[in-house]
Write a protein that holds these residues in place. Structure first.
Motif, PDB file in Angstrom:
ATOM      1  N   ASP A 121      70.669  56.064  55.199  1.00  0.00           N
ATOM      2  CA  ASP A 121      71.715  57.084  55.265  1.00  0.00           C
ATOM      3  C   ASP A 121      71.266  58.418  54.687  1.00  0.00           C
ATOM      4  O   ASP A 121      72.074  59.283  54.378  1.00  0.00           O
ATOM      5  N   THR A 122      69.951  58.581  54.525  1.00  0.00           N
ATOM      6  CA  THR A 122      69.373  59.837  54.030  1.00  0.00           C
ATOM      7  C   THR A 122      68.462  60.408  55.104  1.00  0.00           C
ATOM      8  O   THR A 122      68.145  59.734  56.089  1.00  0.00           O
ATOM      9  N   PRO A 123      67.988  61.641  54.925  1.00  0.00           N
ATOM     10  CA  PRO A 123      67.048  62.215  55.902  1.00  0.00           C
ATOM     11  C   PRO A 123      65.624  61.689  55.748  1.00  0.00           C
ATOM     12  O   PRO A 123      64.748  62.060  56.533  1.00  0.00           O
ATOM     13  N   ILE A 124      65.378  60.818  54.773  1.00  0.00           N
ATOM     14  CA  ILE A 124      64.022  60.325  54.510  1.00  0.00           C
ATOM     15  C   ILE A 124      63.665  59.192  55.463  1.00  0.00           C
ATOM     16  O   ILE A 124      64.426  58.234  55.614  1.00  0.00           O
ATOM     17  N   LYS A 125      62.495  59.305  56.087  1.00  0.00           N
ATOM     18  CA  LYS A 125      62.024  58.287  57.017  1.00  0.00           C
ATOM     19  C   LYS A 125      60.826  57.556  56.418  1.00  0.00           C
ATOM     20  O   LYS A 125      59.956  58.176  55.808  1.00  0.00           O
ATOM     21  N   VAL A 126      60.806  56.243  56.606  1.00  0.00           N
ATOM     22  CA  VAL A 126      59.744  55.399  56.047  1.00  0.00           C
ATOM     23  C   VAL A 126      59.168  54.533  57.170  1.00  0.00           C
ATOM     24  O   VAL A 126      59.902  53.777  57.800  1.00  0.00           O
ATOM     25  N   ASN A 127      57.866  54.644  57.397  1.00  0.00           N
ATOM     26  CA  ASN A 127      57.237  53.859  58.457  1.00  0.00           C
ATOM     27  C   ASN A 127      55.863  53.356  58.035  1.00  0.00           C
ATOM     28  O   ASN A 127      55.162  54.000  57.252  1.00  0.00           O
ATOM     29  N   ALA A 149      64.014  66.819  54.655  1.00  0.00           N
ATOM     30  CA  ALA A 149      63.696  65.722  55.587  1.00  0.00           C
ATOM     31  C   ALA A 149      62.365  65.108  55.187  1.00  0.00           C
ATOM     32  O   ALA A 149      61.331  65.427  55.765  1.00  0.00           O
ATOM     33  N   GLY A 150      62.386  64.236  54.197  1.00  0.00           N
ATOM     34  CA  GLY A 150      61.154  63.637  53.697  1.00  0.00           C
ATOM     35  C   GLY A 150      60.610  62.556  54.616  1.00  0.00           C
ATOM     36  O   GLY A 150      61.352  61.900  55.340  1.00  0.00           O
ATOM     37  N   LEU A 166      57.452  63.771  61.448  1.00  0.00           N
ATOM     38  CA  LEU A 166      58.474  63.402  62.425  1.00  0.00           C
ATOM     39  C   LEU A 166      59.593  64.442  62.509  1.00  0.00           C
ATOM     40  O   LEU A 166      59.952  65.061  61.509  1.00  0.00           O
ATOM     41  N   PRO A 167      60.181  64.590  63.695  1.00  0.00           N
ATOM     42  CA  PRO A 167      61.381  65.425  63.810  1.00  0.00           C
ATOM     43  C   PRO A 167      62.575  64.700  63.208  1.00  0.00           C
ATOM     44  O   PRO A 167      62.499  63.513  62.851  1.00  0.00           O
ATOM     45  N   ALA A 168      63.699  65.403  63.114  1.00  0.00           N
ATOM     46  CA  ALA A 168      64.894  64.848  62.470  1.00  0.00           C
ATOM     47  C   ALA A 168      65.385  63.575  63.143  1.00  0.00           C
ATOM     48  O   ALA A 168      65.977  62.707  62.490  1.00  0.00           O
ATOM     49  N   ASP A 169      65.144  63.426  64.439  1.00  0.00           N
ATOM     50  CA  ASP A 169      65.620  62.248  65.164  1.00  0.00           C
ATOM     51  C   ASP A 169      64.527  61.187  65.320  1.00  0.00           C
ATOM     52  O   ASP A 169      64.642  60.283  66.149  1.00  0.00           O
ATOM     53  N   GLY A 170      63.475  61.272  64.511  1.00  0.00           N
ATOM     54  CA  GLY A 170      62.378  60.316  64.599  1.00  0.00           C
ATOM     55  C   GLY A 170      62.756  58.955  64.047  1.00  0.00           C
ATOM     56  O   GLY A 170      63.783  58.787  63.373  1.00  0.00           O
ATOM     57  N   PRO A 171      61.933  57.952  64.305  1.00  0.00           N
ATOM     58  CA  PRO A 171      62.238  56.585  63.890  1.00  0.00           C
ATOM     59  C   PRO A 171      62.008  56.351  62.398  1.00  0.00           C
ATOM     60  O   PRO A 171      61.290  57.103  61.740  1.00  0.00           O
ATOM     61  N   THR A 172      62.612  55.296  61.877  1.00  0.00           N
ATOM     62  CA  THR A 172      62.374  54.875  60.507  1.00  0.00           C
ATOM     63  C   THR A 172      62.409  53.348  60.456  1.00  0.00           C
ATOM     64  O   THR A 172      63.063  52.699  61.274  1.00  0.00           O
TER      65      THR A 172
END
Length: 245
Positions: free
Chosen positions: A188-194, A136-137, A227-233
């Motif tokens: 569609d990946t676990p990677i979040k970018v903010n 989860a990057g 961020l947790p797995a359900d965090g925003p991106t």
């Protein structure tokens, strides 16, 4: 792949907000890679971190030098096999205060974008294969309300009444665009970018005119780097929540 201990790379981490972000991540038992142009300053920074029992390593990384970026990515790959957190913090501001846009030199605009936009693009692109190896990057692009077109075009906002700073403000606007499009590619990946604004922090970049300490400024970037797995991106955030683009 076992998650194990997380690894975070923070660019421009030898001082200011970058150092404090590295420190606050490190006390969460995250391995810290201190990305710096100057290895002597980097060594001094990691000694301070290690004094707080933080697992820290200096990584030579000039965000305007592709060979340096590639070497850093290769080192992280060989040593850790993945990257869990990337904080694109390195940034510059040329002395453009009160300079009308028509009087700004092309060289100053180009220099600002080379670090604040093109550097972030190059580093993110190089580190993305390593982030894909994380369960989860998180990618945090350290931005600023000064890059908000909404705020800059609002005649009632304090930022719109400030002297023009085209190079810096436009670079942060472009940085926010990078956030949107990388997040879209990775949706569609676990990677979040903010994009995350630390607020008006007293640093070398602004002549220590900010009203926030580095400890206060690091809080929002830290939140979005962990961020947790359900965090925003794909968003733009600050200490008080979402910021208008």
């Amino acid at each position: 792949m076992s998650e194990g201990k997380k690894t975070a790379l923070v660019t421009g981490a030898n001082k200011g907000i970058g150092f404090e972000i590295a420190r606050q991540l490190g006390i969460q038992d995250i391995t810290i890679l201190v990305g710096v142009r100057d290895l002597d300053r980097g060594e001094a920074a990691i000694q301070k971190l290690r004094a707080e029992k933080i697992d820290a390593t200096v990584v030579h990384l000039d965000v305007t030098d592709q060979a340096s970026i590639d070497a850093a990515a290769a080192f992280i790959d060989q040593t850790y096999g993945r990257l869990d957190i990337l904080v694109n913090n390195a940034a510059i501001a040329v002395q453009e205060w009160s300079t009308p846009p028509s009087q700004l030199s092309f060289e100053d605009l180009q220099k600002t974008f080379a670090t604040n936009v093109f550097g972030v693009f190059a580093v993110t692109k190089a580190m993305l294969p390593l982030l894909r190896h994380s369960q989860a990057g998180c990618i945090v692009n350290v931005s600023s309300e000064m890059g908000s077109l909404d705020i800059n075009s609002d005649a009632n906002s304090s930022i719109s009444r400030m002297p023009p700073t085209l190079a810096y403000n436009a670079s942060k606007t472009a940085l926010n665009a990078l956030t949107v499009f990388f997040a879209k590619e990775l949706q569609d990946t676990p990677i979040k970018v903010n994009s995350v604004s630390p607020g008006y922090v007293a640093t070398d970049l602004n002549g220590h005119s900010g009203h926030l300490t580095t400890e206060q400024g690091a809080k929002a970037p830290i939140s979005y780097a962990t961020l947790p797995a359900d965090g925003p991106t794909g968003g733009f955030f600050g200490a008080n929540g979402q910021i208008a683009w």
